[in-house]
Design an enzyme around this catalytic site. Structure first.
Site, short mmCIF file in Angstrom:
data_model
loop_
_atom_site.label_atom_id
_atom_site.label_comp_id
_atom_site.label_asym_id
_atom_site.label_seq_id
_atom_site.Cartn_x
_atom_site.Cartn_y
_atom_site.Cartn_z
N HIS A 64 -11.78 -5.53 -3.55
CA HIS A 64 -10.40 -6.02 -3.68
C HIS A 64 -10.40 -7.49 -3.25
O HIS A 64 -10.57 -7.80 -2.08
CB HIS A 64 -9.49 -5.17 -2.78
CG HIS A 64 -8.03 -5.50 -2.91
ND1 HIS A 64 -7.05 -4.63 -2.54
CD2 HIS A 64 -7.39 -6.61 -3.34
CE1 HIS A 64 -5.87 -5.18 -2.74
NE2 HIS A 64 -6.05 -6.39 -3.22
N GLY A 87 0.79 -1.22 0.00
CA GLY A 87 0.00 0.00 0.00
C GLY A 87 0.82 1.27 0.00
O GLY A 87 0.27 2.37 0.12
N LYS A 97 -4.56 -2.71 4.06
CA LYS A 97 -5.67 -3.55 4.49
C LYS A 97 -5.81 -3.53 6.01
O LYS A 97 -4.82 -3.51 6.73
CB LYS A 97 -5.46 -4.99 4.01
CG LYS A 97 -5.36 -5.11 2.50
CD LYS A 97 -4.75 -6.45 2.09
CE LYS A 97 -4.46 -6.47 0.60
NZ LYS A 97 -3.71 -7.68 0.19
N LYS A 128 -5.67 4.01 -14.50
CA LYS A 128 -7.00 4.54 -14.22
C LYS A 128 -7.45 4.14 -12.82
O LYS A 128 -7.19 3.03 -12.36
CB LYS A 128 -8.00 4.01 -15.25
CG LYS A 128 -9.39 4.62 -15.18
CD LYS A 128 -9.39 6.07 -15.62
CE LYS A 128 -10.81 6.66 -15.61
NZ LYS A 128 -10.79 8.10 -15.87
N GLU A 143 -2.15 -7.04 -9.13
CA GLU A 143 -0.74 -7.34 -8.91
C GLU A 143 -0.62 -8.75 -8.35
O GLU A 143 -1.62 -9.40 -8.04
CB GLU A 143 -0.11 -6.35 -7.93
CG GLU A 143 -0.70 -6.40 -6.53
CD GLU A 143 -0.09 -5.35 -5.60
OE1 GLU A 143 0.51 -4.39 -6.11
OE2 GLU A 143 -0.21 -5.51 -4.37
N ILE A 192 -10.18 2.88 -10.48
CA ILE A 192 -11.45 2.17 -10.56
C ILE A 192 -12.30 2.60 -9.37
O ILE A 192 -11.90 2.43 -8.21
CB ILE A 192 -11.25 0.63 -10.54
CG1 ILE A 192 -10.27 0.21 -11.64
CG2 ILE A 192 -12.59 -0.08 -10.68
CD1 ILE A 192 -10.73 0.49 -13.04
N ARG A 252 5.03 -13.83 -2.12
CA ARG A 252 5.47 -14.05 -0.73
C ARG A 252 4.28 -14.46 0.12
O ARG A 252 3.14 -14.55 -0.37
CB ARG A 252 6.05 -12.75 -0.16
CG ARG A 252 5.08 -11.57 -0.30
CD ARG A 252 5.52 -10.33 0.43
NE ARG A 252 4.74 -9.16 0.09
CZ ARG A 252 3.54 -8.87 0.59
NH1 ARG A 252 2.96 -9.70 1.45
NH2 ARG A 252 2.91 -7.77 0.23
#
Length: 450
Positions: free
Chosen positions: A209, A166, A238, A202, A289, A204, A293
């Site tokens: 998510h 993030g 998150k 762009k 993405e 959204i 990991r």
């Protein structure tokens, strides 16, 4: 099996990995900065080594020191956890050069799918999976970037090409705000990842998510461990995750799983990984993405599948075949995770510090706490503010929500401010209870609360 594993991380994830190694009969070597001398992972490991001063760049990110420590202690493998060096292909390469197993995918895959977000998008686009519309290539010149951004239209996102967690993301709603946000994003990217490259895509509006957990062994066996809903976010970080994602119908879920398998096969993936998507209000899917990991929110998947993802990572890295068949893995019940952070929500979520004077860890059937906290521990805002993860399991989503509320009320941390009360506000909000939330919902809750 490996005899000795070094954990190149700290805090609750280091404790999590040490516990898995204990249960597998593997010795552990912990590393720590001078500030973490009294940390729980240092106390639990078979051996612990000071790797440098408090600054992460001189300790937990010091590749050569970590490799040297591993060699001097006859380590077979290194587990990077998440954050720090977990998606550094240079670190993975260094491990291989020194005959140390890196518990994760190959350096090439990390570079293509994890480190450089633009390379990942190009790879995914080639195999026909939808990506978020954007400007192709890395953007370095802000004047030219502003002109090109106008063709894409606002709102848009400027994102660090080598980002994650993030960080290094700026939303721009007007052309007059572009140059300032571009400069800030480049600066944030350099500070967080040592790289100034950014790209533009762009924005959204109000998506969900969703991320898909995969396991792949060295024999190209791919299994899907369901999905996670991760739309409750603050500053692209998150805060609450759950599995399964109640928004998904079977057809949409299967499409996400098929996309994730195709990506894993195409890039030659091996290990545990997560493929992340955005789903807009019209149910269009966009690849976002891949995280090459272990994820912070992996425990919710472990609850609903009864699979220990950390142990599977270690077994895969050792060369073992997956012992699971996908048809045997059934997602049962519902799990929710809340991230407990040392912060002050009423003061713009500023980081808090102090000494833990009293601590009560919630328990009971279907309640799990991953943490490195203990009474007397000194907390300072040096590293990440996350100090614990509270995870619950219920027969269905309603039971899981009730159990999480109960567990949060039992979770007492005195001596340092936390976000526990704020998490309860989210869980009590109508949008969360009715499963009508998206990535913008938390901003609305914050606005209504303070």
């Amino acid at each position: 099996m490996f005899n000795r594993v070094l954990i190149a991380n700290r805090g609750e994830v280091a404790v999590r990995i040490i516990r898995a190694c204990w249960e597998m009969g593997i010795e552990t070597v912990a590393i720590y900065s001078s500030k973490d001398k009294e940390s729980m992972h240092v106390k639990l490991a078979d051996k612990a080594l000071c790797i440098g001063p408090a600054e992460a760049g001189k300790s937990y990110l010091e590749v050569n020191r970590i490799i040297e420590a591993a060699k001097q202690n006859n380590v077979d493998a290194i587990h990077p956890g998440y954050g720090f060096l977990s998606e550094s292909y240079e670190f993975a390469e260094k491990c291989l050069e020194n005959n140390i197993v890196f518990i994760g995918p190959s350096p090439e895959v990390i570079n293509t799918m994890g480190t450089n977000k633009m390379l990942a998008k190009e790879k995914v686009k080639i195999i026909g999976i939808p990506i978020i519309p954007g400007i192709e290539g890395i953007i370095k010149n802000k004047e030219h970037a502003k002109i090109v951004a106008g063709t894409l239209g606002y709102p848009l996102l400027i994102k660090a090409a080598n980002g994650g967690g993030g960080k290094g993301i700026r939303k721009v709603c007007r052309s007059e705000d572009f140059e300032r946000n571009f400069s800030l994003c480049v600066e944030e990217s350099y500070k967080a990842f040592g790289n100034q490259e950014v790209y533009i895509e762009k924005y959204i509006e109000k998506p969900r998510h969703i991320e898909v957990q995969i396991l792949v062994d060295k024999y190209n066996n791919v299994i899907i461990l369901g999905e996670r809903e991760c739309s409750i976010q603050r500053g692209n970080q998150k805060l609450i995750e759950e599995s399964p994602a109640a928004i998904l119908e079977n057809e949409l879920r299967e499409k996400l799983f098929d996309f994730s398998k195709a990506i894993a096969i195409e890039c030659g993936y091996c290990g545990a990984g997560t493929v992340e998507f955005l789903i807009d209000e019209q149910k269009n899917i966009y690849f976002m993405e891949m995280n090459t990991r272990l994820q912070v929110e992996h425990p919710v998947t472990e609850f609903v599948t009864n699979v220990d993802i950390v142990k599977e990572q270690i077994r895969i890295a050792y060369g073992e075949r997956l012992k699971y068949r996908e048809e045997d893995l059934k997602v049962r019940g519902h799990s929710i995770e809340c991230r407990i952070n040392a912060e002050q929500p009423e003061k713009n979520f500023s980081a808090s510090s102090g000494v833990v004077s009293s601590l009560n860890i919630p328990g009971g059937n279907g309640v799990r706490v991953d943490t490195a906290l203990y009474v007397g521990m000194k907390l300072e805002p040096i590293y990440d503010s996350n100090i614990a993860k509270l995870i619950v399991y219920g027969r269905d989503r309603h039971e899981a929500i009730r159990k999480m509320k109960r567990a949060l009320c039992e979770f007492i941390i005195e001596g340092v401010d936390t976000n526990i009360e704020f998490l309860l506000k989210i869980l009590n909000s109508r949008k969360f209870i009715m499963n009508e939330y998206n990535t913008a919902t938390l901003s609305e809750i914050i606005y209504e609360s303070f």
